[in-house]
Enzyme design. Structure first.
Site, PDB file in Angstrom:
ATOM      1  N   ASP A  42      -2.519   5.811  16.422  1.00  0.00           N
ATOM      2  CA  ASP A  42      -2.722   4.338  16.647  1.00  0.00           C
ATOM      3  C   ASP A  42      -2.157   4.096  17.880  1.00  0.00           C
ATOM      4  OD1 ASP A  42      -0.185   4.290  16.055  1.00  0.00           O
ATOM      5  OD2 ASP A  42      -0.898   2.673  14.349  1.00  0.00           O
ATOM      6  N   TYR A  80     -13.164  -9.007  12.966  1.00  0.00           N
ATOM      7  CA  TYR A  80     -13.602  -7.660  13.053  1.00  0.00           C
ATOM      8  C   TYR A  80     -14.205  -7.292  11.963  1.00  0.00           C
ATOM      9  CZ  TYR A  80      -9.812  -7.455  16.768  1.00  0.00           C
ATOM     10  OH  TYR A  80      -9.207  -7.478  17.735  1.00  0.00           O
ATOM     11  N   CYS A 130      10.545   1.506  18.414  1.00  0.00           N
ATOM     12  CA  CYS A 130       9.867   1.939  19.571  1.00  0.00           C
ATOM     13  C   CYS A 130       9.004   0.773  19.904  1.00  0.00           C
ATOM     14  CB  CYS A 130       9.620   3.472  19.705  1.00  0.00           C
ATOM     15  SG  CYS A 130       9.273   3.949  21.309  1.00  0.00           S
ATOM     16  N   TRP A 169       0.715  -1.111   0.013  1.00  0.00           N
ATOM     17  CA  TRP A 169       0.029   0.084   0.087  1.00  0.00           C
ATOM     18  C   TRP A 169       0.859   1.274   0.184  1.00  0.00           C
ATOM     19  CZ3 TRP A 169      -0.421  -3.908   3.388  1.00  0.00           C
ATOM     20  CH2 TRP A 169       0.271  -3.943   4.668  1.00  0.00           C
ATOM     21  N   ARG A 170       2.254   1.095   0.026  1.00  0.00           N
ATOM     22  CA  ARG A 170       3.149   2.218   0.050  1.00  0.00           C
ATOM     23  C   ARG A 170       3.481   2.421  -1.372  1.00  0.00           C
ATOM     24  NH1 ARG A 170       6.483   1.340   5.581  1.00  0.00           N
ATOM     25  NH2 ARG A 170       4.877   2.154   7.089  1.00  0.00           N
ATOM     26  N   GLN A 181      -6.108  -3.125  14.185  1.00  0.00           N
ATOM     27  CA  GLN A 181      -6.040  -4.137  15.167  1.00  0.00           C
ATOM     28  C   GLN A 181      -5.367  -5.528  14.564  1.00  0.00           C
ATOM     29  OE1 GLN A 181     -10.249  -3.407  16.211  1.00  0.00           O
ATOM     30  NE2 GLN A 181      -9.439  -3.357  18.602  1.00  0.00           N
ATOM     31  N   GLU A 233      -5.702   0.806   5.454  1.00  0.00           N
ATOM     32  CA  GLU A 233      -5.690   1.298   6.744  1.00  0.00           C
ATOM     33  C   GLU A 233      -6.843   0.591   7.580  1.00  0.00           C
ATOM     34  OE1 GLU A 233      -3.759   2.918   8.449  1.00  0.00           O
ATOM     35  OE2 GLU A 233      -2.707   3.782   6.648  1.00  0.00           O
ATOM     36  N   CYS A 268      16.546   1.220  21.159  1.00  0.00           N
ATOM     37  CA  CYS A 268      16.682   2.791  21.429  1.00  0.00           C
ATOM     38  C   CYS A 268      17.984   3.317  21.133  1.00  0.00           C
ATOM     39  CB  CYS A 268      16.784   2.953  23.000  1.00  0.00           C
ATOM     40  SG  CYS A 268      15.174   2.846  23.885  1.00  0.00           S
ATOM     41  N   LEU A 299      -9.931 -12.311   8.595  1.00  0.00           N
ATOM     42  CA  LEU A 299      -9.380 -11.181   9.056  1.00  0.00           C
ATOM     43  C   LEU A 299      -9.966 -10.660  10.529  1.00  0.00           C
ATOM     44  CD1 LEU A 299      -8.519  -8.689   6.342  1.00  0.00           C
ATOM     45  CD2 LEU A 299      -6.912  -9.657   8.073  1.00  0.00           C
ATOM     46  N   TYR A 309      -9.011   7.806  13.577  1.00  0.00           N
ATOM     47  CA  TYR A 309      -7.453   7.182  13.009  1.00  0.00           C
ATOM     48  C   TYR A 309      -7.614   7.038  11.467  1.00  0.00           C
ATOM     49  CZ  TYR A 309      -4.019   4.115  11.371  1.00  0.00           C
ATOM     50  OH  TYR A 309      -3.038   3.622  10.871  1.00  0.00           O
ATOM     51  N   CYS A 362      14.027  12.255  23.213  1.00  0.00           N
ATOM     52  CA  CYS A 362      13.476  11.388  23.966  1.00  0.00           C
ATOM     53  C   CYS A 362      13.595  11.537  25.391  1.00  0.00           C
ATOM     54  CB  CYS A 362      13.577   9.841  23.455  1.00  0.00           C
ATOM     55  SG  CYS A 362      12.426   8.676  24.375  1.00  0.00           S
TER      56      CYS A 362
END
Length: 338
Positions: free
Chosen positions: A138, A82, A191, A24-25, A42, A37, A198, A80, A120, A207
């Site tokens: 998110d 939901y 992260c 999707w990019r 989730q 999206e 880190c 999938l 979102y 940070c």
């Protein structure tokens, strides 16, 4: 005080070099970005990739999805979870087809009014597809911002989410779509919740929790409620035509999906016969036990095999069952007929 210009520069430079190559990019099509999206809500990226590719092959344009039969779309979504996500998207693309001549609205207000479009989804699509300076917050972004600012607020509260959204929008640069994706990418790959990298973080110097060695204390989140445990008897009811009894679910949780008769474990066989209008064979020991975990519930299912000579419109050829959309829970039950 965060130097927002330097922070954005550091983050975007890292993102442009290190971002994952995701399907999707590779598109600027707002419909495809929107679909991705919705799928990613989730759900893990690696799970979404094959579904996204399958959907784009079958429904390459917004009109293709809008014109598709809902049952077929639900079948393609099967696994999938939901399912309200795809039902809402299917309804929304029909609205876009009818109201906006099949063109995804570039005006945020119009887009946010579509079914299933919340803060979102709206922020992600409008920023990535149209570069509007709207945040897409998110779980990854909440975690990054909590650590960045040593924010002690509970990220499960909507007041915190709204505040973080406002904060991100106060620092978001003109390259808003990439910035939103960069924040999410940072949370997904650097992260991370338990073992953050880190030393490889491109915004380490900004940070606060890294400076005070408190990274793992963030984000703050109250303990989640224990999942409700529910116990059911599920009935695989066969007739002499090699057919099994199934019907469409009308409840909100799995609406539009097909299921086998499901009852609380203390429901009498007489009650079941009366409700289904079937005369059933004697109830024996279950042939299997299954467990399925939803977001807020756990189902423990005893699977029974019963027979009947009664007629009903709800009988489906066993060989055709796989053509009908079923939840993963019901797929677990059906496998015991194979």
């Amino acid at each position: 005080m965060l130097n927002k210009n330097e922070f954005a520069l550091n983050l975007l430079e890292w993102y442009h070099i290190n971002k994952r190559d995701l399907p999707w990019r590779q598109t600027n099509d707002p419909y495809k970005i929107w679909l991705s999206e919705v799928m990613l809500q989730q759900t893990q990226v690696q799970t979404v990739i094959p579904y996204f590719n399958k959907f784009i092959d079958k429904y390459p344009t917004l009109d293709d999805l809008a014109n598709a039969d809902e049952q077929e779309v639900l079948k393609d979504w099967e696994g999938l979870g939901y399912y309200n996500r795809i039902r809402n998207l299917h309804s929304a693309v029909k609205e876009v087809q009818y109201t906006y001549n099949s063109i995804v609205p570039q005006k945020p207000k119009q887009f946010f009014e579509l079914k299933g479009v919340g803060p979102y989804i709206g922020g992600a699509v409008q920023s990535i597809a149209f570069n509007h300076r709207i945040a897409a917050v998110d779980g990854n972004v909440l975690r990054v911002m909590a650590r960045l600012n040593e924010d002690n607020r509970d990220i499960s509260k909507q007041s915190t989410v709204k505040s973080v959204k406002s904060y991100v929008e106060s620092i978001i640069p003109l390259e808003s779509g990439d910035f939103n994706q960069a924040l999410m990418e940072l949370g997904a790959t650097i992260c991370t919740p338990r073992i953050p990298k880190c030393l490889s973080c491109p915004v380490q110097s900004h940070c606060e929790s890294f400076k005070s060695n408190s990274v793992l204390q963030y984000p703050k989140k109250k303990s989640s409620k224990k999942k409700t445990e529910l116990y059911y008897n599920i009935f695989l009811i066969l007739n002499d035509k090699n057919e099994v009894y199934m019907f469409m679910n009308e409840s909100n949780l799995l609406k539009g999906m097909y299921k086998f008769p499901k009852y609380d474990i203390d429901t009498s066989i007489g009650t079941i016969e009366e409700e289904l209008n079937l005369k059933l064979s004697q109830l024996k020991e279950p042939i299997a036990e299954e467990k399925h975990v939803f977001t807020h519930q756990v189902w423990y299912m005893n699977v029974y095999l019963l027979y009947t000579n009664s007629e009903s419109e709800h009988f489906i050829k066993i060989k055709d069952v796989s053509d009908y959309p079923m939840s993963v829970a019901m797929q677990k039950v059906f496998k015991h007929l194979n």
